[in-house]
Write a protein that holds these residues in place. Sequence first.
Motif, mmCIF file in Angstrom:
data_model
loop_
_atom_site.group_PDB
_atom_site.id
_atom_site.type_symbol
_atom_site.label_atom_id
_atom_site.label_comp_id
_atom_site.label_asym_id
_atom_site.label_seq_id
_atom_site.Cartn_x
_atom_site.Cartn_y
_atom_site.Cartn_z
ATOM 1 N N ASP A 109 -26.648 -14.953 -25.180
ATOM 2 C CA ASP A 109 -26.179 -13.602 -25.496
ATOM 3 C C ASP A 109 -26.811 -13.090 -26.785
ATOM 4 O O ASP A 109 -27.260 -11.934 -26.850
ATOM 5 C CB ASP A 109 -24.660 -13.601 -25.609
ATOM 6 C CG ASP A 109 -24.099 -12.213 -25.909
ATOM 7 O OD1 ASP A 109 -24.332 -11.296 -25.105
ATOM 8 O OD2 ASP A 109 -23.438 -12.049 -26.955
ATOM 9 N N VAL A 124 -24.390 -20.245 -23.354
ATOM 10 C CA VAL A 124 -24.039 -18.854 -23.049
ATOM 11 C C VAL A 124 -24.049 -18.006 -24.317
ATOM 12 O O VAL A 124 -24.593 -16.887 -24.331
ATOM 13 C CB VAL A 124 -22.662 -18.781 -22.362
ATOM 14 C CG1 VAL A 124 -22.196 -17.328 -22.234
ATOM 15 C CG2 VAL A 124 -22.722 -19.435 -20.987
ATOM 16 N N ARG A 125 -23.474 -18.514 -25.399
ATOM 17 C CA ARG A 125 -23.427 -17.750 -26.662
ATOM 18 C C ARG A 125 -24.819 -17.549 -27.244
ATOM 19 O O ARG A 125 -25.160 -16.448 -27.706
ATOM 20 C CB ARG A 125 -22.530 -18.463 -27.670
ATOM 21 C CG ARG A 125 -21.053 -18.450 -27.308
ATOM 22 C CD ARG A 125 -20.239 -19.229 -28.303
ATOM 23 N NE ARG A 125 -20.256 -18.610 -29.629
ATOM 24 C CZ ARG A 125 -19.826 -19.222 -30.747
ATOM 25 N NH1 ARG A 125 -19.403 -20.475 -30.700
ATOM 26 N NH2 ARG A 125 -19.868 -18.584 -31.893
ATOM 27 N N ASN A 134 -23.140 -24.615 -20.586
ATOM 28 C CA ASN A 134 -21.919 -24.692 -21.384
ATOM 29 C C ASN A 134 -21.741 -23.438 -22.248
ATOM 30 O O ASN A 134 -22.584 -22.538 -22.257
ATOM 31 C CB ASN A 134 -21.907 -25.959 -22.251
ATOM 32 C CG ASN A 134 -23.092 -26.030 -23.200
ATOM 33 O OD1 ASN A 134 -23.638 -25.007 -23.616
ATOM 34 N ND2 ASN A 134 -23.500 -27.238 -23.556
ATOM 35 N N GLU A 135 -20.653 -23.399 -22.985
ATOM 36 C CA GLU A 135 -20.322 -22.228 -23.802
ATOM 37 C C GLU A 135 -21.388 -21.957 -24.856
ATOM 38 O O GLU A 135 -21.708 -20.801 -25.157
ATOM 39 C CB GLU A 135 -18.964 -22.444 -24.481
ATOM 40 C CG GLU A 135 -18.543 -21.318 -25.395
ATOM 41 C CD GLU A 135 -17.265 -21.625 -26.162
ATOM 42 O OE1 GLU A 135 -16.901 -20.816 -27.031
ATOM 43 O OE2 GLU A 135 -16.642 -22.666 -25.894
ATOM 44 N N GLU A 136 -21.939 -23.024 -25.417
ATOM 45 C CA GLU A 136 -22.937 -22.863 -26.466
ATOM 46 C C GLU A 136 -24.216 -22.211 -25.937
ATOM 47 O O GLU A 136 -24.812 -21.336 -26.599
ATOM 48 C CB GLU A 136 -23.262 -24.226 -27.102
ATOM 49 C CG GLU A 136 -22.152 -24.804 -27.963
ATOM 50 C CD GLU A 136 -20.967 -25.326 -27.158
ATOM 51 O OE1 GLU A 136 -19.849 -25.367 -27.695
ATOM 52 O OE2 GLU A 136 -21.169 -25.712 -25.971
#
Length: 215
Positions: free
Chosen positions: A120, A116-117, A112-114
Amino acid sequence: MLFGKLLPTEGNFFVMFNQHADRIVEAAHAFSSLVANYNDPILRDKYNQEVDNAERGADRVTHECNVAIHKTFITPIDREQIHSLINTMDDVADLIQDTAETMALYDVRVMNEEIVRLTDLSVKCCERLRDAVYMLEKISDHATAEAALKTCEEIDKLESDADRVMRSAMSKLFREEPDVREVLKLKAIYQLLETITDKCEDVANLIEGIVLENS
């Protein structure tokens, strides 16, 4: 005096620090590629293997460095600083591998986006850690010492950013995810990813101490 002459001085500690930092960044980049290609089983296995290879390489450097501490009569910086630095760096590599393994063990299906962030931010922390480590050999130069301290401050900021992302991710997870199993899985992954940045901050704090004591 003869005893001292028979034992090696200096050693290649800075070279080993640099080698280890390279393995950390390799593991971080492989993990990032794992997350980016998670839906492809073949690529997932490929990047999992790359994470494992980088972590094993880091372990070898850590072992070599710890052996060298006991065989070197005069070290370029304090022995305890060398020991703490190389072993805390190794914790970073271990955590990256642990995160990849936990995803597989918990059968996490979707990135999910979390995630991925946080990935990073973890990669950026590892890259800045490498930059700071590379400067250690030349911290007698005032400009290099200042640059190393600034890089450590950047790691601290990235860790704070990761902490905020994790808190937000946890809040969203408990509010929106109805499946208790998914909550437990994702909670563990978020915490591991944030711990990578925590451990990078620990390394940065050690580097700051080395710089301030030896520059």
